[in-house]
Design a protein around this motif. Structure first.
Motif, PDB file in Angstrom:
ATOM      1  N   TRP A   2       3.468   0.513  -0.034  1.00  0.00           N
ATOM      2  CA  TRP A   2       2.040   0.211   0.116  1.00  0.00           C
ATOM      3  C   TRP A   2       1.338   1.212   1.009  1.00  0.00           C
ATOM      4  O   TRP A   2       0.138   1.439   0.866  1.00  0.00           O
ATOM      5  CB  TRP A   2       1.874  -1.217   0.674  1.00  0.00           C
ATOM      6  N   VAL A   3       2.082   1.826   1.914  1.00  0.00           N
ATOM      7  CA  VAL A   3       1.491   2.876   2.751  1.00  0.00           C
ATOM      8  C   VAL A   3       1.050   4.044   1.877  1.00  0.00           C
ATOM      9  O   VAL A   3      -0.041   4.606   2.055  1.00  0.00           O
ATOM     10  CB  VAL A   3       2.509   3.346   3.824  1.00  0.00           C
ATOM     11  N   SER A   4       1.889   4.423   0.923  1.00  0.00           N
ATOM     12  CA  SER A   4       1.570   5.526   0.013  1.00  0.00           C
ATOM     13  C   SER A   4       0.324   5.205  -0.805  1.00  0.00           C
ATOM     14  O   SER A   4      -0.584   6.038  -0.945  1.00  0.00           O
ATOM     15  CB  SER A   4       2.748   5.806  -0.928  1.00  0.00           C
ATOM     16  N   PHE A   5       0.269   4.005  -1.343  1.00  0.00           N
ATOM     17  CA  PHE A   5      -0.896   3.604  -2.125  1.00  0.00           C
ATOM     18  C   PHE A   5      -2.162   3.573  -1.267  1.00  0.00           C
ATOM     19  O   PHE A   5      -3.256   3.908  -1.740  1.00  0.00           O
ATOM     20  CB  PHE A   5      -0.657   2.229  -2.767  1.00  0.00           C
ATOM     21  N   ALA A   6      -2.016   3.163  -0.019  1.00  0.00           N
ATOM     22  CA  ALA A   6      -3.177   3.100   0.875  1.00  0.00           C
ATOM     23  C   ALA A   6      -3.753   4.498   1.121  1.00  0.00           C
ATOM     24  O   ALA A   6      -4.974   4.683   1.141  1.00  0.00           O
ATOM     25  CB  ALA A   6      -2.775   2.448   2.199  1.00  0.00           C
ATOM     26  N   ILE A   7      -2.875   5.500   1.284  1.00  0.00           N
ATOM     27  CA  ILE A   7      -3.339   6.877   1.498  1.00  0.00           C
ATOM     28  C   ILE A   7      -4.098   7.382   0.275  1.00  0.00           C
ATOM     29  O   ILE A   7      -5.168   7.988   0.386  1.00  0.00           O
ATOM     30  CB  ILE A   7      -2.140   7.798   1.813  1.00  0.00           C
ATOM     31  N   ALA A   9      -5.595   5.494  -1.949  1.00  0.00           N
ATOM     32  CA  ALA A   9      -6.825   4.706  -2.056  1.00  0.00           C
ATOM     33  C   ALA A   9      -7.911   5.233  -1.118  1.00  0.00           C
ATOM     34  O   ALA A   9      -9.095   5.270  -1.479  1.00  0.00           O
ATOM     35  CB  ALA A   9      -6.530   3.233  -1.755  1.00  0.00           C
ATOM     36  N   ILE A  10      -7.525   5.636   0.095  1.00  0.00           N
ATOM     37  CA  ILE A  10      -8.502   6.197   1.042  1.00  0.00           C
ATOM     38  C   ILE A  10      -9.144   7.453   0.466  1.00  0.00           C
ATOM     39  O   ILE A  10     -10.358   7.665   0.576  1.00  0.00           O
ATOM     40  CB  ILE A  10      -7.824   6.490   2.396  1.00  0.00           C
ATOM     41  N   ASN A 311       7.444   7.160   2.828  1.00  0.00           N
ATOM     42  CA  ASN A 311       6.203   6.750   2.178  1.00  0.00           C
ATOM     43  C   ASN A 311       4.969   7.517   2.649  1.00  0.00           C
ATOM     44  O   ASN A 311       4.030   7.711   1.877  1.00  0.00           O
ATOM     45  CB  ASN A 311       5.969   5.251   2.399  1.00  0.00           C
ATOM     46  N   GLY A 315       2.754   9.653   0.084  1.00  0.00           N
ATOM     47  CA  GLY A 315       1.354   9.336  -0.164  1.00  0.00           C
ATOM     48  C   GLY A 315       0.468  10.566  -0.139  1.00  0.00           C
ATOM     49  O   GLY A 315      -0.404  10.744  -0.998  1.00  0.00           O
ATOM     50  N   THR A 319      -1.520  12.291  -3.233  1.00  0.00           N
ATOM     51  CA  THR A 319      -2.955  12.559  -3.118  1.00  0.00           C
ATOM     52  C   THR A 319      -3.285  13.983  -3.561  1.00  0.00           C
ATOM     53  O   THR A 319      -4.302  14.221  -4.219  1.00  0.00           O
ATOM     54  CB  THR A 319      -3.423  12.337  -1.664  1.00  0.00           C
TER      55      THR A 319
END
Length: 543
Positions: A2-7, A9-10, A311, A315, A319
């Motif tokens: 989820w850390v990777s997805f959060a990066i 997403a930002i 992760n 991320g 990106t």
């Protein structure tokens, strides 16, 4: 995970903020297609990079360097030679575009050859040729979701996730047209190629610490090139001449605010492209010799960063691929919509701004869905897909460069040559691989190009134009002939000839070079630096 997805997403949210803050409504189809011809050199340079180096190509270059060694150098070499070619055509293309309100390649050919049929045929050929490149972009995005979920998503599920991202991105592409693409290219380019370069440097340091450095493992991968002396040269020729045949690349020449910005964009973009691609190759060399990455293939980019820092770095790596892919995929989709609306339907119907946008939107949607369907199939090496696409698009080069440089070229020769070249390339690709191998590894597109050029020249010589047409074409050429003396121009052309010869020499088949990997690597490194000097010489000669 989820850390990777959060990066990721930002990054997506920040891109939306940038697009929302810079939104300016299009007042005409010209605004939609070429951004009002209003962008300076830095925007132009980043727009070129973000269209030229998609995420799929970053993955394939890293994988090729790891598995095929010095063959990977063909990408940075032809990328720089493409910028060099821009120095030769950019001024004339931009001026004709501004003077005659041109929006696409087909508009320019309709102006130069005076033929609606040619522009329609050329549009069909380029749309068909762009689809494999669009598939490559979607596959590149698909690998992103597969990597972020550690392989949990299947190929089809990963590609569908990529399509959802692209469809969401199309809200701003449709709303802002080319202006939105160029603005987002600047932001995405900084993230992908400046941020990506920093990531690669970190990966190289980590690989050096954990695996050391030697070129010895590359020697085993040089064998596929040996025995095919013309293969590397064929890839370079196809890449260089085919580069400005891609509609999303070519249209960038129209978006500049003046011809000087076009030239300066090359001086800005070329060094970034060179540093980024060379570091990427070096990273592939280092990763390829480590047993843990021996079977990674095109996924080696993600695997390296997974092993480095889990992760978080994964991320950031994802990106970079997303930022690089968006510019290329969006550019391809937007150019296909513009071509179908402006150059195919618009030739036979008088379309107002509203109808042009509607037809463009429908075309963009249908092509995206078709490319997504093709991307769901398993493709082992993404670089093979890129090479295949170039064999087809290369056949457009004779029509474009012949029209820009040779006054006697005519529509009959252009149509017959391009048609014969396209059919020859397809037939050789499907049924003639054995013949091509016997010819020293020359690619199908190069053989087809020779057929294309022969027909074009013969028609130009034996089907003369009438006086009115000769006068019209002479007038077009006279508009852009530079009569300003320059002490650098002769040096620039002389160095260009030397660089082309050096690029085409089959060094991997010269025994003392093939047996010394250090020499072959420094050979191509020196060539890249020489082309960089050449680009700068052309720039100062035009000032």
């Amino acid at each position: 995970m989820w850390v990777s997805f959060a990066i990721v997403a930002i990054f997506c949210l920040s891109l939306i903020v940038v697009l929302q803050k810079t939104y300016i409504p299009d007042r005409s189809f010209d605004d939609y297609a070429v951004g009002g011809r209003s962008f300076g050199s830095f925007f132009q340079g980043m727009a070129f990079l973000n269209t030229w180096w998609p995420g799929g190509l970053i993955l394939s270059l890293t994988g090729m360097a790891a598995t095929q060694g010095t063959l990977a150098f063909f990408m940075p070499v032809y990328s720089l030679l493409t910028v060099l070619l821009m120095m030769l055509i950019g001024r004339r293309v931009w001026y004709w575009g501004m003077k005659h309100d041109l929006r696409t390649q087909s508009d320019m050919l309709r102006l130069r050859y005076g033929s609606r049929g040619l522009s329609v045929i050329m549009s069909v050929v380029t749309v068909v040729s762009v689809i494999p490149w669009l598939v490559l972009g979607l596959k590149g995005l698909g690998t992103l979701f597969s990597a972020l979920t550690y392989g949990y998503l299947s190929t089809a599920q990963s590609v569908l996730s990529a399509v959802v991202i692209i469809l969401l991105r199309q809200i701003w592409t449709v709303r802002m047209g080319m202006r939105g693409l160029v603005i987002s290219d600047l932001y995405q380019g900084c993230v992908a190629y400046i941020g990506g370069t920093l990531l690669i440097i970190g990966a190289i340091i980590w690989l050096l610490i954990h695996g050391g450095f030697t070129f010895e493992h590359i020697r085993a991968h040089a064998a596929p090139v040996q025995g095919r002396p013309l293969y590397f040269a064929s890839l370079v020729v196809a890449g260089t001449l085919g580069g400005w045949c891609w509609p999303p690349i070519f249209v960038r020449l129209y978006t500049a605010d003046n011809a000087h910005s076009v030239m300066k964009a090359g001086v800005i973009g070329a060094p970034v492209s060179l540093v980024f691609s060379l570091l990427l190759i070096f990273m592939g060399y280092l990763a390829g010799r480590m047993p843990s990455f021996a079977h990674s293939g095109d996924m080696i980019w993600y695997d390296v960063f997974k092993n480095m820092q889990g992760n978080v770095l994964l991320g950031f790596a994802a990106t970079v691929i997303l930022a690089a892919s968006m510019g290329n995929v969006d550019g391809n989709i937007q150019s296909i919509g513009t071509q179908i609306s402006n150059d195919i339907i618009g030739v036979y119907q008088d379309l107002n701004y509203k109808k042009s946008i509607i037809y463009a939107k429908i075309a963009m949607g249908l092509v995206t869905l078709f490319a997504a369907f093709l991307a769901c199939f398993d493709i082992q090496h993404l670089s093979d897909l890129a090479i295949l696409a170039y064999q087809a698009i290369l056949q457009v080069s004779v029509v474009i460069y012949g029209g820009l440089w040779w006054r006697r070229g005519n529509a009959t020769g252009a149509i017959m040559g391009m048609g014969a070249g396209f059919v020859t390339a397809v037939l050789l690709e499907l049924y003639g691989q054995g013949i091509l191998n016997q010819m020293g590894g020359v690619t199908s597109g190069i053989v087809a190009l020779l057929v294309n050029i022969t027909i074009y020249i013969l028609c130009g010589l034996f089907l003369p134009q009438d006086r009115a047409e000769c006068a019209r074409i002479t007038g077009l050429f006279e508009q852009t002939i530079s009569r300003q003396p320059s002490r650098y121009r002769a040096s620039a052309y002389g160095l260009m000839v030397c660089n082309v010869v050096i690029a085409l020499v089959p060094v991997n088949n010269i025994s003392f070079v093939a047996n010394d990997i250090y020499i072959s690597n420094f050979y191509y490194f020196f060539l890249c630096l020489s082309v960089m000097v050449n680009i700068f010489l052309f720039y100062v000669s035009e000032k």
